[in-house]
Design a protein around this motif. Structure first.
Motif, PDB file in Angstrom:
ATOM      1  N   VAL A  25     -28.209 -56.145 -98.623  1.00 46.60           N
ATOM      2  CA  VAL A  25     -28.212 -56.048-100.093  1.00 46.60           C
ATOM      3  C   VAL A  25     -28.333 -54.583-100.514  1.00 46.60           C
ATOM      4  CG1 VAL A  25     -29.592 -56.575-102.147  1.00 46.60           C
ATOM      5  CG2 VAL A  25     -29.001 -58.403-100.530  1.00 46.60           C
ATOM      6  N   GLU A  26     -29.188 -53.843 -99.824  1.00 49.69           N
ATOM      7  CA  GLU A  26     -29.351 -52.408-100.152  1.00 49.69           C
ATOM      8  C   GLU A  26     -28.041 -51.655 -99.951  1.00 49.69           C
ATOM      9  OE1 GLU A  26     -32.492 -51.020 -97.623  1.00 49.69           O
ATOM     10  OE2 GLU A  26     -34.070 -51.860 -98.899  1.00 49.69           O
ATOM     11  N   TRP A  27     -27.312 -52.007 -98.883  1.00 53.86           N
ATOM     12  CA  TRP A  27     -26.107 -51.246 -98.546  1.00 53.86           C
ATOM     13  C   TRP A  27     -24.906 -51.688 -99.370  1.00 53.86           C
ATOM     14  CZ3 TRP A  27     -21.719 -52.570 -95.131  1.00 53.86           C
ATOM     15  CH2 TRP A  27     -20.884 -51.472 -94.909  1.00 53.86           C
ATOM     16  N   LYS A  28     -24.777 -52.989 -99.622  1.00 54.87           N
ATOM     17  CA  LYS A  28     -23.554 -53.500-100.258  1.00 54.87           C
ATOM     18  C   LYS A  28     -23.728 -53.712-101.753  1.00 54.87           C
ATOM     19  CE  LYS A  28     -22.354 -55.735 -95.950  1.00 54.87           C
ATOM     20  NZ  LYS A  28     -22.426 -56.898 -95.108  1.00 54.87           N
ATOM     21  N   ASN A  29     -24.735 -54.409-102.146  1.00 56.76           N
ATOM     22  CA  ASN A  29     -25.153 -54.836-103.491  1.00 56.76           C
ATOM     23  C   ASN A  29     -25.579 -56.289-103.317  1.00 56.76           C
ATOM     24  OD1 ASN A  29     -23.086 -56.817-104.212  1.00 56.76           O
ATOM     25  ND2 ASN A  29     -21.690 -55.122-104.647  1.00 56.76           N
ATOM     26  N   GLU A  30     -26.256 -56.824-104.315  1.00 57.90           N
ATOM     27  CA  GLU A  30     -26.883 -58.141-104.108  1.00 57.90           C
ATOM     28  C   GLU A  30     -25.855 -59.232-103.850  1.00 57.90           C
ATOM     29  OE1 GLU A  30     -29.992 -61.321-106.112  1.00 57.90           O
ATOM     30  OE2 GLU A  30     -30.085 -59.220-106.722  1.00 57.90           O
ATOM     31  N   ARG A  31     -24.841 -59.303-104.684  1.00 55.55           N
ATOM     32  CA  ARG A  31     -23.901 -60.431-104.564  1.00 55.55           C
ATOM     33  C   ARG A  31     -23.209 -60.433-103.203  1.00 55.55           C
ATOM     34  NH1 ARG A  31     -18.734 -61.544-105.251  1.00 55.55           N
ATOM     35  NH2 ARG A  31     -18.209 -59.386-105.694  1.00 55.55           N
ATOM     36  N   VAL A  32     -22.645 -59.279-102.827  1.00 62.04           N
ATOM     37  CA  VAL A  32     -21.905 -59.210-101.554  1.00 62.04           C
ATOM     38  C   VAL A  32     -22.857 -59.350-100.370  1.00 62.04           C
ATOM     39  CG1 VAL A  32     -20.361 -57.784-100.136  1.00 62.04           C
ATOM     40  CG2 VAL A  32     -20.129 -57.764-102.622  1.00 62.04           C
ATOM     41  N   GLY A  33     -23.999 -58.665-100.456  1.00 64.90           N
ATOM     42  CA  GLY A  33     -24.968 -58.707 -99.357  1.00 64.90           C
ATOM     43  C   GLY A  33     -25.446 -60.118 -99.074  1.00 64.90           C
ATOM     44  N   VAL A  34     -25.726 -60.871-100.131  1.00 68.48           N
ATOM     45  CA  VAL A  34     -26.217 -62.250 -99.990  1.00 68.48           C
ATOM     46  C   VAL A  34     -25.130 -63.131 -99.356  1.00 68.48           C
ATOM     47  CG1 VAL A  34     -26.779 -64.338-101.320  1.00 68.48           C
ATOM     48  CG2 VAL A  34     -28.003 -62.197-101.767  1.00 68.48           C
ATOM     49  N   VAL A  35     -23.907 -63.024 -99.874  1.00 73.07           N
ATOM     50  CA  VAL A  35     -22.824 -63.889 -99.383  1.00 73.07           C
ATOM     51  C   VAL A  35     -22.456 -63.551 -97.940  1.00 73.07           C
ATOM     52  CG1 VAL A  35     -20.385 -64.488 -99.701  1.00 73.07           C
ATOM     53  CG2 VAL A  35     -21.914 -64.395-101.685  1.00 73.07           C
ATOM     54  N   GLU A  36     -22.362 -62.257 -97.636  1.00 74.03           N
ATOM     55  CA  GLU A  36     -21.915 -61.875 -96.289  1.00 74.03           C
ATOM     56  C   GLU A  36     -22.964 -62.143 -95.214  1.00 74.03           C
ATOM     57  OE1 GLU A  36     -20.012 -58.038 -96.182  1.00 74.03           O
ATOM     58  OE2 GLU A  36     -18.356 -58.769 -97.417  1.00 74.03           O
ATOM     59  N   MET A  37     -24.220 -62.318 -95.610  1.00 72.44           N
ATOM     60  CA  MET A  37     -25.261 -62.649 -94.632  1.00 72.44           C
ATOM     61  C   MET A  37     -25.150 -64.092 -94.148  1.00 72.44           C
ATOM     62  SD  MET A  37     -27.420 -60.809 -93.128  1.00 72.44           S
ATOM     63  CE  MET A  37     -28.647 -62.002 -92.604  1.00 72.44           C
ATOM     64  N   ARG A  38     -24.474 -64.924 -94.924  1.00 75.86           N
ATOM     65  CA  ARG A  38     -24.485 -66.363 -94.620  1.00 75.86           C
ATOM     66  C   ARG A  38     -23.935 -66.680 -93.240  1.00 75.86           C
ATOM     67  NH1 ARG A  38     -22.670 -68.317-100.681  1.00 75.86           N
ATOM     68  NH2 ARG A  38     -24.726 -67.960-101.621  1.00 75.86           N
ATOM     69  N   ARG A  39     -22.980 -65.874 -92.793  1.00 73.31           N
ATOM     70  CA  ARG A  39     -22.381 -66.166 -91.482  1.00 73.31           C
ATOM     71  C   ARG A  39     -23.356 -65.893 -90.337  1.00 73.31           C
ATOM     72  NH1 ARG A  39     -19.655 -61.059 -92.784  1.00 73.31           N
ATOM     73  NH2 ARG A  39     -17.992 -62.238 -93.783  1.00 73.31           N
ATOM     74  N   HIS A  40     -24.454 -65.198 -90.621  1.00 72.16           N
ATOM     75  CA  HIS A  40     -25.383 -64.833 -89.535  1.00 72.16           C
ATOM     76  C   HIS A  40     -26.511 -65.849 -89.323  1.00 72.16           C
ATOM     77  CE1 HIS A  40     -23.834 -60.758 -88.778  1.00 72.16           C
ATOM     78  NE2 HIS A  40     -23.625 -60.688 -90.077  1.00 72.16           N
TER      79      HIS A  40
ATOM     80  N   THR B 235     -28.108 -70.429-101.596  1.00 74.83           N
ATOM     81  CA  THR B 235     -28.886 -69.682-102.600  1.00 74.83           C
ATOM     82  C   THR B 235     -28.214 -68.338-102.876  1.00 74.83           C
ATOM     83  OG1 THR B 235     -30.881 -70.738-101.744  1.00 74.83           O
ATOM     84  CG2 THR B 235     -31.207 -68.820-103.148  1.00 74.83           C
ATOM     85  N   ASP B 236     -28.050 -68.019-104.166  1.00 77.05           N
ATOM     86  CA  ASP B 236     -27.334 -66.783-104.535  1.00 77.05           C
ATOM     87  C   ASP B 236     -28.248 -65.620-104.890  1.00 77.05           C
ATOM     88  OD1 ASP B 236     -24.777 -67.815-104.245  1.00 77.05           O
ATOM     89  OD2 ASP B 236     -24.856 -68.780-106.211  1.00 77.05           O
ATOM     90  N   ASP B 237     -29.508 -65.922-105.144  1.00 75.65           N
ATOM     91  CA  ASP B 237     -30.413 -64.901-105.679  1.00 75.65           C
ATOM     92  C   ASP B 237     -31.311 -64.374-104.562  1.00 75.65           C
ATOM     93  OD1 ASP B 237     -31.926 -63.837-108.266  1.00 75.65           O
ATOM     94  OD2 ASP B 237     -33.441 -64.580-106.848  1.00 75.65           O
ATOM     95  N   LEU B 238     -31.407 -63.050-104.448  1.00 75.10           N
ATOM     96  CA  LEU B 238     -32.174 -62.438-103.360  1.00 75.10           C
ATOM     97  C   LEU B 238     -33.626 -62.897-103.373  1.00 75.10           C
ATOM     98  CD1 LEU B 238     -32.522 -60.423-101.006  1.00 75.10           C
ATOM     99  CD2 LEU B 238     -32.962 -58.655-102.714  1.00 75.10           C
ATOM    100  N   HIS B 239     -34.247 -62.885-104.551  1.00 74.17           N
ATOM    101  CA  HIS B 239     -35.683 -63.226-104.606  1.00 74.17           C
ATOM    102  C   HIS B 239     -35.928 -64.676-104.214  1.00 74.17           C
ATOM    103  CE1 HIS B 239     -36.774 -59.316-105.983  1.00 74.17           C
ATOM    104  NE2 HIS B 239     -35.790 -59.357-106.868  1.00 74.17           N
ATOM    105  N   GLN B 240     -35.013 -65.540-104.636  1.00 76.81           N
ATOM    106  CA  GLN B 240     -35.143 -66.947-104.230  1.00 76.81           C
ATOM    107  C   GLN B 240     -34.957 -67.094-102.715  1.00 76.81           C
ATOM    108  OE1 GLN B 240     -32.310 -69.060-106.657  1.00 76.81           O
ATOM    109  NE2 GLN B 240     -33.636 -69.057-108.457  1.00 76.81           N
TER     110      GLN B 240
END
Length: 330
Positions: A271-286, A307-312
């Protein structure tokens, strides 16, 4: 100890493979923490870099704590490869790597990646163009050949070394095999044992356990091993292999807390490197890989990938910790 240009590597280094949509800075950071000795960026299209394609440019991000780190480029046009090597040099990686191994159709059809295995003269011209345009060490990653009937890695290795390539990583499959079947390292060992070859030769393909790493190290006598898919969701593999080499014993398997911490850090760094939306979505494959084989985990995996929201999401991790914190791995 293998050397690439001025880069000194430890005895029998463990390299993290460049993997598209995987080997980004957050993932590399985890692998570095857990013992990777040399890492590479995801492969970057030379044409994309020149066109200033945002995704290509973002892949040039490297950080000092990752060093030594190489940036990998691919392409089928000499001029584009030369220009992209100049662009790569501006971010000061430790080396430039050329991908002549990617078997994916959209790359091969452009006469790039493993497509170049059909035309060694072109491979040499493309490599020469890169070497001429940069002062960084240039290395190559490739495969055994196009198919079983055209294994040409012996000629490829000699000709690449002759023009100044400083290390070679060979994936022990042909292009025709893609990622199926077994990799055959006997061809890579033959390259290493060729008295004309003085550059480091690294093997890649199918290393997924400390036992296999030790067996392949002793059997094939290469300069090091590159690990790809086995590190996805399991960055501990590097230190596990090193410990096994030293002691013949296994490190304890990462606990549930270790896995949660790694996945959580991976998410935060993404999230820090990409931004919240992209970081959250791209993590799903891991997540599947981090929490593989855990009994009763399905409901939480579902939450992680929807879940789409980082805090959640961070709350979901807290919940996982409460429910599975003491989970015992067999």
């Amino acid at each position: 100890m293998p050397k690439i240009g001025n880069i000194e590597l430890p005895d029998f280094p463990l390299l993290l493979a460049p993997m598209e949509d995987v080997s980004d800075p957050p993932f590399r950071r985890l692998c570095k923490l857990h013992g990777a000795d040399l890492m590479y960026s995801e492969f970057i299209s030379s044409e994309g870099l020149i066109r200033d394609a945002i995704k290509s440019r973002q892949k040039l991000d490297i950080f000092d704590y990752e060093r030594p780190v190489g940036i990998q480029i691919f392409g089928g046009d000499e001029e584009a490869m030369a220009m992209s090597a100049k662009i790569v040099e501006t971010v000061q990686p430790d080396l430039v790597d050329i991908n002549f191994g990617c078997p994916v159709k959209k790359v091969v059809s452009k006469g790039a990646g493993a497509g170049v295995l059909k035309d060694v003269d072109l491979m040499v011209r493309l490599t020469k163009a890169v070497i001429k345009s940069t002062s960084l060490p240039v290395t190559v990653k490739t495969r055994l050949g196009w198919d079983e009937d055209s294994i040409n890695i012996d000629e490829v290795a000699e000709r690449l070394q002759d023009i100044g390539v400083q290390a070679l990583t060979v994936h022990g499959r042909t292009r025709a095999q893609m990622y199926k079947g077994h990799s055959d390292w006997s061809h890579i060992a033959r390259v290493k044992n060729n008295p004309r070859i003085t550059m480091p030769v690294f093997g890649n393909g199918d290393i997924d356990s400390p036992e296999k790493a030790l067996e392949y190290r002793d059997k094939y006598g290469l300069d090091g091993i590159m690990i790809g898919r086995a590190a996805i969701g399991y960055p501990w593999i590097f230190n596990e292999i090193k410990h096994f080499f030293k002691t013949g014993e296994h490190l304890p398997v990462p606990s549930m807390k270790d896995r949660i911490e790694a996945a959580r850090n991976h998410l935060i760094w993404s999230v820090e490197w990409k931004n919240e939306r992209v970081g959250v979505v791209e993590m799903r494959r891991h997540y599947t890989n981090y929490f593989k084989g855990i009994h009763g985990f399905k409901e939480y995996k579902q939450k992680l990938v929807t879940t789409d929201d980082l805090h959640q999401l961070l709350d979901v991790f807290t919940e996982i910790e409460q429910v599975f914190g003491d989970y015992q791995f067999a």
